[in-house]
Design a protein around this motif. Structure first.
Motif, PDB file in Angstrom:
ATOM      1  N   HIS A  37      -1.312  42.424   9.138  1.00 53.37           N
ATOM      2  CA  HIS A  37      -0.214  42.372   8.156  1.00 53.37           C
ATOM      3  C   HIS A  37      -0.273  41.104   7.296  1.00 53.37           C
ATOM      4  CE1 HIS A  37       3.690  43.675   6.657  1.00 53.37           C
ATOM      5  NE2 HIS A  37       4.119  42.426   6.784  1.00 53.37           N
ATOM      6  N   VAL A  38      -0.726  39.993   7.871  1.00 50.36           N
ATOM      7  CA  VAL A  38      -0.746  38.716   7.133  1.00 50.36           C
ATOM      8  C   VAL A  38      -2.155  38.308   6.721  1.00 50.36           C
ATOM      9  CG1 VAL A  38       1.330  37.918   8.325  1.00 50.36           C
ATOM     10  CG2 VAL A  38      -0.920  37.223   9.185  1.00 50.36           C
ATOM     11  N   ARG A  39      -3.120  39.143   7.002  1.00 48.47           N
ATOM     12  CA  ARG A  39      -4.522  38.787   6.759  1.00 48.47           C
ATOM     13  C   ARG A  39      -4.763  38.412   5.304  1.00 48.47           C
ATOM     14  NH1 ARG A  39      -9.587  41.121   9.618  1.00 48.47           N
ATOM     15  NH2 ARG A  39     -11.216  40.151   8.380  1.00 48.47           N
ATOM     16  N   ARG A  40      -5.525  37.335   5.130  1.00 49.21           N
ATOM     17  CA  ARG A  40      -5.956  36.866   3.822  1.00 49.21           C
ATOM     18  C   ARG A  40      -7.282  36.133   4.014  1.00 49.21           C
ATOM     19  NH1 ARG A  40      -0.806  33.353   4.653  1.00 49.21           N
ATOM     20  NH2 ARG A  40       0.028  35.397   4.388  1.00 49.21           N
ATOM     21  N   PRO A  41      -8.046  35.921   2.963  1.00 53.03           N
ATOM     22  CA  PRO A  41      -9.337  35.239   3.115  1.00 53.03           C
ATOM     23  C   PRO A  41      -9.164  33.843   3.728  1.00 53.03           C
ATOM     24  CG  PRO A  41      -9.153  36.226   0.944  1.00 53.03           C
ATOM     25  CD  PRO A  41      -7.798  36.338   1.585  1.00 53.03           C
ATOM     26  N   LEU A  42     -10.052  33.527   4.610  1.00 52.71           N
ATOM     27  CA  LEU A  42     -10.135  32.206   5.243  1.00 52.71           C
ATOM     28  C   LEU A  42      -8.851  31.800   5.966  1.00 52.71           C
ATOM     29  CD1 LEU A  42     -12.187  30.374   2.477  1.00 52.71           C
ATOM     30  CD2 LEU A  42     -13.028  31.596   4.483  1.00 52.71           C
ATOM     31  N   LEU A  43      -8.162  32.763   6.536  1.00 50.37           N
ATOM     32  CA  LEU A  43      -6.977  32.485   7.340  1.00 50.37           C
ATOM     33  C   LEU A  43      -7.367  31.565   8.492  1.00 50.37           C
ATOM     34  CD1 LEU A  43      -3.962  33.360   7.617  1.00 50.37           C
ATOM     35  CD2 LEU A  43      -4.765  35.162   9.155  1.00 50.37           C
ATOM     36  N   LYS A  44      -6.516  30.591   8.802  1.00 53.90           N
ATOM     37  CA  LYS A  44      -6.806  29.601   9.845  1.00 53.90           C
ATOM     38  C   LYS A  44      -5.777  29.689  10.963  1.00 53.90           C
ATOM     39  CE  LYS A  44      -6.538  26.311   6.878  1.00 53.90           C
ATOM     40  NZ  LYS A  44      -6.453  25.077   6.149  1.00 53.90           N
ATOM     41  N   VAL A  45      -6.166  29.191  12.121  1.00 51.57           N
ATOM     42  CA  VAL A  45      -5.260  29.090  13.265  1.00 51.57           C
ATOM     43  C   VAL A  45      -5.784  27.991  14.186  1.00 51.57           C
ATOM     44  CG1 VAL A  45      -6.446  30.831  14.715  1.00 51.57           C
ATOM     45  CG2 VAL A  45      -3.992  30.423  15.023  1.00 51.57           C
ATOM     46  N   HIS A  51     -12.226  37.720  19.118  1.00 51.52           N
ATOM     47  CA  HIS A  51     -12.435  39.163  19.058  1.00 51.52           C
ATOM     48  C   HIS A  51     -11.955  39.725  17.717  1.00 51.52           C
ATOM     49  CE1 HIS A  51     -12.976  43.214  20.562  1.00 51.52           C
ATOM     50  NE2 HIS A  51     -11.744  43.516  20.159  1.00 51.52           N
ATOM     51  N   TYR A  52     -10.886  39.160  17.183  1.00 50.46           N
ATOM     52  CA  TYR A  52     -10.358  39.608  15.891  1.00 50.46           C
ATOM     53  C   TYR A  52     -11.296  39.256  14.739  1.00 50.46           C
ATOM     54  CZ  TYR A  52      -7.085  40.578  12.105  1.00 50.46           C
ATOM     55  OH  TYR A  52      -6.493  41.097  10.974  1.00 50.46           O
ATOM     56  N   GLY A  53     -12.072  38.186  14.882  1.00 51.34           N
ATOM     57  CA  GLY A  53     -12.994  37.792  13.814  1.00 51.34           C
ATOM     58  C   GLY A  53     -12.900  36.337  13.406  1.00 51.34           C
ATOM     59  N   PHE A  54     -12.126  35.551  14.133  1.00 51.27           N
ATOM     60  CA  PHE A  54     -12.051  34.119  13.849  1.00 51.27           C
ATOM     61  C   PHE A  54     -13.254  33.428  14.483  1.00 51.27           C
ATOM     62  CE2 PHE A  54      -7.715  35.319  13.065  1.00 51.27           C
ATOM     63  CZ  PHE A  54      -7.207  34.374  12.187  1.00 51.27           C
ATOM     64  N   GLU A  55     -13.653  32.308  13.893  1.00 47.68           N
ATOM     65  CA  GLU A  55     -14.730  31.495  14.449  1.00 47.68           C
ATOM     66  C   GLU A  55     -14.234  30.066  14.624  1.00 47.68           C
ATOM     67  OE1 GLU A  55     -17.984  31.462  11.689  1.00 47.68           O
ATOM     68  OE2 GLU A  55     -16.668  31.098   9.981  1.00 47.68           O
ATOM     69  N   ASP A  56     -14.789  29.401  15.623  1.00 48.67           N
ATOM     70  CA  ASP A  56     -14.444  28.001  15.866  1.00 48.67           C
ATOM     71  C   ASP A  56     -15.030  27.148  14.756  1.00 48.67           C
ATOM     72  OD1 ASP A  56     -13.583  29.145  18.222  1.00 48.67           O
ATOM     73  OD2 ASP A  56     -14.915  28.000  19.524  1.00 48.67           O
ATOM     74  N   ILE A  57     -14.204  26.244  14.215  1.00 50.11           N
ATOM     75  CA  ILE A  57     -14.703  25.351  13.164  1.00 50.11           C
ATOM     76  C   ILE A  57     -14.478  23.885  13.511  1.00 50.11           C
ATOM     77  CG2 ILE A  57     -14.548  27.025  11.301  1.00 50.11           C
ATOM     78  CD1 ILE A  57     -11.882  25.625  10.476  1.00 50.11           C
ATOM     79  N   GLY A  58     -13.849  23.627  14.648  1.00 46.62           N
ATOM     80  CA  GLY A  58     -13.616  22.245  15.054  1.00 46.62           C
ATOM     81  C   GLY A  58     -12.755  22.173  16.298  1.00 46.62           C
ATOM     82  N   ARG A  59     -12.571  20.961  16.766  1.00 49.18           N
ATOM     83  CA  ARG A  59     -11.772  20.716  17.963  1.00 49.18           C
ATOM     84  C   ARG A  59     -11.112  19.356  17.841  1.00 49.18           C
ATOM     85  NH1 ARG A  59     -12.083  17.887  22.700  1.00 49.18           N
ATOM     86  NH2 ARG A  59     -11.235  18.891  24.559  1.00 49.18           N
ATOM     87  N   SER A  60      -9.878  19.282  18.306  1.00 48.04           N
ATOM     88  CA  SER A  60      -9.164  18.007  18.379  1.00 48.04           C
ATOM     89  C   SER A  60      -8.772  17.770  19.833  1.00 48.04           C
ATOM     90  CB  SER A  60      -7.894  18.034  17.517  1.00 48.04           C
ATOM     91  OG  SER A  60      -8.224  18.215  16.160  1.00 48.04           O
ATOM     92  N   ALA A  61      -8.917  16.540  20.294  1.00 49.70           N
ATOM     93  CA  ALA A  61      -8.581  16.213  21.673  1.00 49.70           C
ATOM     94  C   ALA A  61      -7.071  16.216  21.910  1.00 49.70           C
ATOM     95  CB  ALA A  61      -9.170  14.857  22.051  1.00 49.70           C
ATOM     96  N   VAL A 111      -7.004  21.149  21.081  1.00 58.20           N
ATOM     97  CA  VAL A 111      -6.802  22.275  20.178  1.00 58.20           C
ATOM     98  C   VAL A 111      -8.141  22.671  19.566  1.00 58.20           C
ATOM     99  CG1 VAL A 111      -5.694  22.976  18.010  1.00 58.20           C
ATOM    100  CG2 VAL A 111      -4.445  21.579  19.645  1.00 58.20           C
ATOM    101  N   ILE A 112      -8.380  23.967  19.526  1.00 56.79           N
ATOM    102  CA  ILE A 112      -9.561  24.511  18.858  1.00 56.79           C
ATOM    103  C   ILE A 112      -9.118  25.005  17.481  1.00 56.79           C
ATOM    104  CG2 ILE A 112     -11.378  26.265  18.907  1.00 56.79           C
ATOM    105  CD1 ILE A 112     -10.949  26.271  22.010  1.00 56.79           C
ATOM    106  N   HIS A 113      -9.776  24.522  16.449  1.00 53.90           N
ATOM    107  CA  HIS A 113      -9.480  24.940  15.079  1.00 53.90           C
ATOM    108  C   HIS A 113     -10.368  26.143  14.763  1.00 53.90           C
ATOM    109  CE1 HIS A 113      -7.423  21.124  14.808  1.00 53.90           C
ATOM    110  NE2 HIS A 113      -8.545  20.503  15.131  1.00 53.90           N
ATOM    111  N   MET A 114      -9.749  27.192  14.227  1.00 53.23           N
ATOM    112  CA  MET A 114     -10.472  28.434  13.947  1.00 53.23           C
ATOM    113  C   MET A 114     -10.190  28.901  12.532  1.00 53.23           C
ATOM    114  SD  MET A 114      -9.776  30.462  17.541  1.00 53.23           S
ATOM    115  CE  MET A 114     -11.264  31.468  17.427  1.00 53.23           C
ATOM    116  N   ARG A 115     -11.140  29.668  11.988  1.00 57.78           N
ATOM    117  CA  ARG A 115     -10.984  30.250  10.660  1.00 57.78           C
ATOM    118  C   ARG A 115     -11.522  31.672  10.706  1.00 57.78           C
ATOM    119  NH1 ARG A 115     -13.748  26.731   6.857  1.00 57.78           N
ATOM    120  NH2 ARG A 115     -15.594  27.688   7.737  1.00 57.78           N
ATOM    121  N   LEU A 116     -10.852  32.568   9.997  1.00 55.82           N
ATOM    122  CA  LEU A 116     -11.303  33.947   9.914  1.00 55.82           C
ATOM    123  C   LEU A 116     -12.609  33.990   9.143  1.00 55.82           C
ATOM    124  CD1 LEU A 116     -10.413  36.813  10.695  1.00 55.82           C
ATOM    125  CD2 LEU A 116      -9.237  36.958   8.513  1.00 55.82           C
ATOM    126  N   LYS A 117     -13.591  34.637   9.721  1.00 52.79           N
ATOM    127  CA  LYS A 117     -14.893  34.743   9.063  1.00 52.79           C
ATOM    128  C   LYS A 117     -14.750  35.470   7.740  1.00 52.79           C
ATOM    129  CE  LYS A 117     -17.371  35.136  13.428  1.00 52.79           C
ATOM    130  NZ  LYS A 117     -18.125  36.068  14.292  1.00 52.79           N
TER     131      LYS A 117
END
Length: 144
Positions: free
Chosen positions: A93-101, A116-126, A136-142
């Motif tokens: 419902h909220v999908r948009r290009p390069l959505l982050k979480v 599984h939805y299609g996000f990929e890891d792009i970084g990590r913060s301690a 925290v793992i930073h993720m972005r929708l492929k």
């Protein structure tokens, strides 16, 4: 079941759903943090974000997603309704290009769900966003 925009009258039910979901999935979070965060979720975070609710036929919320621009800030499903595709439908419902979480590293189920939805890891913060020792793992929708 439908998805609709949050209204202020929903906030007590959404905060209660948030608490049930956190207790079921965030076993790393101390009890005092849950008590401290509950009024912030209800009174500050929910009103400040774009919140979409997945509603049961009786109009009670089964889950919700909260976004701010291109970032998913919250996605919580009532434990009684987990595993029924509600999280996927809310993300659709909220999908948009390069959505982050950002996902708590200590919540591997959520991390797996987003991957599984299609996000990929792009970084990590301690530290988490409040500077606490919850990585925290930073993720972005492929991109498609």
């Amino acid at each position: 079941m439908t998805i609709r925009k949050r209204i202020a009258a929903d906030d007590p039910q959404l905060a209660a759903l948030w608490e049930r979901s956190v207790r079921a999935t965030h076993d790393f979070l101390p009890e005092d943090d849950i008590h401290r965060l509950f009024p912030l979720v209800r009174d500050t975070y929910l009103p400040a974000l774009d919140v979409q609710i997945f509603e049961n036929p009786d109009h009670s919320p089964a889950g919700f997603i909260a976004t701010d621009d291109d970032t998913v800030q919250m996605l919580f499903i009532d434990p009684a309704f987990r595993g029924q595709g509600i999280g996927r439908r809310l993300l659709d419902h909220v999908r948009r290009p390069l959505l982050k979480v950002d996902v708590n590293e200590h919540n591997p189920q959520a991390h797996g769900f987003y991957r599984h939805y299609g996000f990929e890891d792009i970084g990590r913060s301690a530290l988490d966003g409040e500077g606490r020792p919850f990585p925290v793992i930073h993720m972005r929708l492929k991109a498609l």
